[in-house]
Design a protein around this motif. Structure first.
Motif, PDB file in Angstrom:
ATOM      1  N   THR A 260      38.246  52.612  44.436  1.00 29.16           N
ATOM      2  CA  THR A 260      38.021  52.144  43.067  1.00 29.16           C
ATOM      3  C   THR A 260      39.301  52.202  42.253  1.00 29.16           C
ATOM      4  O   THR A 260      39.571  51.308  41.439  1.00 29.16           O
ATOM      5  N   ILE A 261      40.102  53.255  42.450  1.00 28.76           N
ATOM      6  CA  ILE A 261      41.387  53.344  41.747  1.00 28.76           C
ATOM      7  C   ILE A 261      42.268  52.149  42.105  1.00 28.76           C
ATOM      8  O   ILE A 261      42.995  51.619  41.256  1.00 28.76           O
ATOM      9  N   GLY A 262      42.185  51.701  43.352  1.00 25.42           N
ATOM     10  CA  GLY A 262      42.942  50.526  43.787  1.00 25.42           C
ATOM     11  C   GLY A 262      42.184  49.224  43.631  1.00 25.42           C
ATOM     12  O   GLY A 262      42.496  48.242  44.315  1.00 25.42           O
ATOM     13  N   PHE A 263      41.194  49.205  42.752  1.00 28.88           N
ATOM     14  CA  PHE A 263      40.355  48.017  42.556  1.00 28.88           C
ATOM     15  C   PHE A 263      41.215  46.878  42.001  1.00 28.88           C
ATOM     16  O   PHE A 263      41.629  46.906  40.852  1.00 28.88           O
ATOM     17  N   PHE A 264      41.464  45.874  42.829  1.00 30.41           N
ATOM     18  CA  PHE A 264      42.390  44.822  42.430  1.00 30.41           C
ATOM     19  C   PHE A 264      41.876  43.407  42.718  1.00 30.41           C
ATOM     20  O   PHE A 264      41.893  42.543  41.839  1.00 30.41           O
ATOM     21  N   ALA A 265      41.441  43.174  43.967  1.00 22.72           N
ATOM     22  CA  ALA A 265      41.145  41.805  44.395  1.00 22.72           C
ATOM     23  C   ALA A 265      40.056  41.149  43.556  1.00 22.72           C
ATOM     24  O   ALA A 265      40.213  40.008  43.090  1.00 22.72           O
ATOM     25  N   PHE A 266      38.933  41.850  43.361  1.00 20.38           N
ATOM     26  CA  PHE A 266      37.854  41.267  42.559  1.00 20.38           C
ATOM     27  C   PHE A 266      38.300  41.055  41.113  1.00 20.38           C
ATOM     28  O   PHE A 266      37.942  40.056  40.484  1.00 20.38           O
ATOM     29  N   ALA A 267      39.077  41.997  40.569  1.00 21.62           N
ATOM     30  CA  ALA A 267      39.572  41.847  39.199  1.00 21.62           C
ATOM     31  C   ALA A 267      40.500  40.644  39.094  1.00 21.62           C
ATOM     32  O   ALA A 267      40.531  39.962  38.062  1.00 21.62           O
ATOM     33  N   ARG A 268      41.250  40.378  40.153  1.00 26.66           N
ATOM     34  CA  ARG A 268      42.144  39.217  40.172  1.00 26.66           C
ATOM     35  C   ARG A 268      41.346  37.918  40.223  1.00 26.66           C
ATOM     36  O   ARG A 268      41.702  36.931  39.568  1.00 26.66           O
ATOM     37  N   VAL A 269      40.282  37.907  41.004  1.00 30.61           N
ATOM     38  CA  VAL A 269      39.449  36.706  41.123  1.00 30.61           C
ATOM     39  C   VAL A 269      38.687  36.439  39.828  1.00 30.61           C
ATOM     40  O   VAL A 269      38.668  35.318  39.316  1.00 30.61           O
ATOM     41  N   PHE A 270      38.049  37.491  39.280  1.00 34.27           N
ATOM     42  CA  PHE A 270      37.279  37.363  38.040  1.00 34.27           C
ATOM     43  C   PHE A 270      38.214  37.559  36.825  1.00 34.27           C
ATOM     44  O   PHE A 270      37.840  38.187  35.853  1.00 34.27           O
ATOM     45  N   SER A 271      39.377  37.028  36.917  1.00 34.11           N
ATOM     46  CA  SER A 271      40.457  37.321  35.969  1.00 34.11           C
ATOM     47  C   SER A 271      40.070  37.048  34.520  1.00 34.11           C
ATOM     48  O   SER A 271      39.829  35.904  34.117  1.00 34.11           O
ATOM     49  N   HIS A 272      39.965  38.133  33.752  1.00 34.94           N
ATOM     50  CA  HIS A 272      39.645  38.053  32.319  1.00 34.94           C
ATOM     51  C   HIS A 272      39.944  39.424  31.714  1.00 34.94           C
ATOM     52  O   HIS A 272      39.947  40.441  32.418  1.00 34.94           O
ATOM     53  N   ILE A 273      40.190  39.455  30.431  1.00 34.08           N
ATOM     54  CA  ILE A 273      40.469  40.724  29.768  1.00 34.08           C
ATOM     55  C   ILE A 273      39.296  41.688  29.894  1.00 34.08           C
ATOM     56  O   ILE A 273      39.468  42.905  29.934  1.00 34.08           O
TER      57      ILE A 273
END
Length: 244
Positions: A175-188
């Motif tokens: 979870t600390i390295g949570f990146f890929a989904f945040a990049r795909v769902f890119s929004h503030i």
């Protein structure tokens, strides 16, 4: 020190910290909870157990980026998405009109996709631990007239407590390295500390300016958070004398 002052003064970083806490709490509860249920079911002698185990683990062999875009562009699509179409077919128009990709719902949508992508590996870990528990314990419980729910909470859970602790630590680390989904769902509304760190070091398409010092400070903070949760999980879930 100025990097850390700038970091905690940055409103985007503060949003990312709130988001990661929500992701850790909500995703962790559903991911580990559903994985425990699936493992408990698959540990019984049900028909097609190997097939269902493979299906549950299948998302683990698919790229996270591919899973993210599949949920974002197809499942949550407001015009022809799977969820809205399903609710529309069964006559639940109020649910079919939900805008899953709107800013207010995007974080929840991302969490749903993340749960889907993470259940498989934890299910196999719990299943491996459960299948090593001697059947004699369950036979005695059945002779005493105890039902399956009692057996799960009084036999299964205590004997796999160390495995649960391990999965909690692994989940926290991921979870600390949570990146890929945040990049795909890119929004503030879906930004995470790891994505914030990436943006500060490499910049974004919209804002190419970088601040490597602030990005490094963010990385250090995430490392400290990881250590904190590791110590906390070991304190909350004590090592047991018996495990399988």
């Amino acid at each position: 020190m100025q990097n850390y002052i700038d970091l905690f003064s940055n409103p985007t970083f503060r949003i990312s910290m709130v988001n990661i806490i929500k992701i850790w709490a909500i995703t962790g509860f559903f991911t580990l909870g559903i994985a425990l249920v699936f493992a408990a079911i698959l540990s019984t002698k049900i028909f097609g157990r190997k097939f269902f185990t493979s299906i549950i683990y299948l998302p683990e062999v698919i790229s996270v980026i591919a899973i993210g875009y599949a949920w974002l562009l197809y499942v949550f699509n407001s015009q022809f998405g799977l969820i809205n179409s399903f609710f529309s077919v069964i006559g639940l128009e109020s649910l079919s009109n939900i805008e899953w990709t709107s800013p207010d719902m995007l974080l929840i949508s991302m969490i749903i996709a993340a749960v889907f992508g993470a259940i498989g590996q934890y299910t196999l870990m719990y299943l491996s631990a459960m299948t090593r528990i001697p059947e004699d314990f369950y036979n005695v419980a059945r002779i005493e007239g105890q039902n399956s729910i009692y057996q799960f909470f009084k036999i299964t859970l205590p004997l796999i407590k160390d495995v649960i602790r391990t999965t909690a630590v692994l989940f926290t680390t991921s979870t600390i390295g949570f990146f890929a989904f945040a990049r795909v769902f890119s929004h503030i509304s879906t930004i995470t500390p790891m994505l914030f760190t990436y943006n500060q070091i490499f910049g974004t398409e919209i804002n190419p300016e970088t601040n490597v010092g602030m990005g490094a400070a963010s990385g250090v903070m995430m490392s400290l958070v990881g250590i904190f949760f590791f110590i906390l999980s070991n304190y909350i879930i004590k090592k047991s004398d018996y495990e399988y």
